[in-house]
Design an enzyme around this catalytic site. Structure first.
Site, PDB file in Angstrom:
ATOM      1  CE  LYS A  11      -3.611  -2.705   2.106  1.00 29.74           C
ATOM      2  NZ  LYS A  11      -4.842  -2.739   2.875  1.00 29.74           N
ATOM      3  CG  HIS A  94      -6.826  -3.102  -2.918  1.00 33.41           C
ATOM      4  ND1 HIS A  94      -7.398  -2.336  -1.946  1.00 33.41           N
ATOM      5  CD2 HIS A  94      -6.185  -4.106  -2.291  1.00 33.41           C
ATOM      6  CE1 HIS A  94      -7.094  -2.856  -0.752  1.00 33.41           C
ATOM      7  NE2 HIS A  94      -6.359  -3.933  -0.939  1.00 33.41           N
ATOM      8  CD  GLU A  96      -6.765  -0.231   1.066  1.00 31.68           C
ATOM      9  OE1 GLU A  96      -5.677  -0.030   0.508  1.00 31.68           O
ATOM     10  OE2 GLU A  96      -6.887  -0.981   2.062  1.00 31.68           O
ATOM     11  CD  GLU A 164      -7.385  -8.015  -0.683  1.00 35.00           C
ATOM     12  OE1 GLU A 164      -6.408  -8.388  -0.037  1.00 35.00           O
ATOM     13  OE2 GLU A 164      -7.517  -6.868  -1.123  1.00 35.00           O
ATOM     14  N   GLY A 170      -7.497  -4.787   6.859  1.00 35.04           N
ATOM     15  CA  GLY A 170      -6.871  -3.857   7.797  1.00 35.04           C
ATOM     16  C   GLY A 170      -7.594  -3.738   9.125  1.00 35.04           C
ATOM     17  CB  SER A 210      -7.163  -9.394   8.982  1.00 37.50           C
ATOM     18  OG  SER A 210      -7.631  -8.054   9.033  1.00 37.50           O
TER      19      SER A 210
HETATM   20  P1  PGA Z   1      -4.575  -6.423   5.328  1.00 37.07           P
HETATM   21  O1  PGA Z   1      -4.750  -5.886   3.825  1.00 37.07           O
HETATM   22  O2  PGA Z   1      -3.803  -7.731   5.241  1.00 37.07           O
HETATM   23  O3  PGA Z   1      -3.811  -5.350   6.036  1.00 37.07           O
HETATM   24  O4  PGA Z   1      -5.951  -6.636   5.862  1.00 37.07           O
HETATM   25  C1  PGA Z   1      -4.993  -6.762   2.744  1.00 37.07           C
HETATM   26  C2  PGA Z   1      -5.145  -5.980   1.471  1.00 37.07           C
HETATM   27  O5  PGA Z   1      -5.761  -4.913   1.472  1.00 37.07           O
HETATM   28  O6  PGA Z   1      -4.649  -6.411   0.399  1.00 37.07           O
END
Ligand code: PGA
Length: 252
Positions: A11, A94, A96, A164, A170, A210
């Site tokens: 990220k 993704h 995000e 995901e 996160g 996570s």
């Molecule tokens: P995370 O993120 O392992 O911190 O939950 C995974 C991702 O967004 O690819």
């Protein structure tokens, strides 16, 4: 069964120096018979350094996003030909990017096609929000994201799909392996099979959200999960390498 894959999504973390150091640590900790594809996805600015750091090793490199056009008046964007010589993979769609930067199924689809046209392996990310899950629409939402993301794609031999769930990213609240399997063995696999037939069974399916050294093995033990997309835990070489180790072991 597809080769297992563990990808680290750094990220918006790591300076150039930090990226170089982390990549070198992962490279040094990854043997030649690792039993799993290991992919590091640093920020654009560190792609060259990470590419150089892992050259000659088993570790591969991915970008975190890209524009679908090859060049033009798109201030601040990065195109497939710009990253093509610095990485072999690219994360696309993704959550995000979808939630914060306006990526839609349509733009993600254009990017998937551009990645394939430029010999990059797209890692298509899909996943439902908490609200969508609570209203009973998780399977439908994910199936749609897979279908729309791959619209017009004919050859999926280079494709990787990452499931995901947005609520697990996160948050420290990973999905249970059973919940992940339900979607990955359901919406993801069924949609890929309906669209592409037998070729679907060779697409690596990654769980993300996570993932850590303590839960990675239980995800990898599921029949429809071939590895992980790791955010937070990929920023510590020892944790990331432990995830690589347990996934490779679970998938032998
Ligand atoms: P995370 O993120 O392992 O911190 O939950 C995974 C991702 O967004 O690819």
């Amino acid at each position: 069964m597809p080769t297992p894959v563990v990808a680290g999504n750094w990220k918006m973390n790591t300076t150039l120096d930090e990226a170089q150091r982390l990549a070198s640590e992962v490279r040094d900790g990854t043997g030649s018979d690792v039993g799993c594809d290991v992919i590091l996805c640093p920020p654009f600015i560190s792609l060259q350094a990470v590419w150089n750091a892992v050259a000659g090793s088993q570790v591969k490199v991915g970008a975190q996003n890209m524009h679908h056009e090859s060049s033009g008046a798109f201030t601040g964007e990065i195109s497939p030909p710009m990253i093509q010589s610095l990485c072999d993979h690219v994360l696309l769609g993704h959550s995000e990017r979808r939630q914060l930067f306006g990526d839609t199924d349509q733009t993600v689809n254009l990017k998937v096609k551009a990645a394939l046209a430029h010999a990059l392996r797209p890692i298509l990310c899909v996943g439902e929000t908490l609200e969508q899950r609570e209203s009973g629409r998780a399977q439908e939402v994910v199936a749609n994201q897979v279908r729309e993301g791959l619209s017009g794609v004919e050859d999926i031999t280079r494709l990787i799909v990452a499931y995901e769930p947005v609520w697990a990213i996160g948050t420290g609240q990973a999905a249970t392996p059973e919940t992940a399997e339900e979607i990955m063995g359901g919406a993801v696999k069924d949609t890929l099979s309906a669209l592409f037939g037998d070729a679907a069974s060779e697409v690596p399916l990654l769980y993300g959200g996570s993932v850590n050294p303590g839960n990675a093995a239980s995800f990898a033990a599921q029949p429809s999960i071939h590895g992980g997309l790791v955010g937070g835990a990929s920023l510590q070489a020892d944790q990331f390498l432990e995830i690589v180790r347990v996934v490779a072991e679970a998938k032998v």
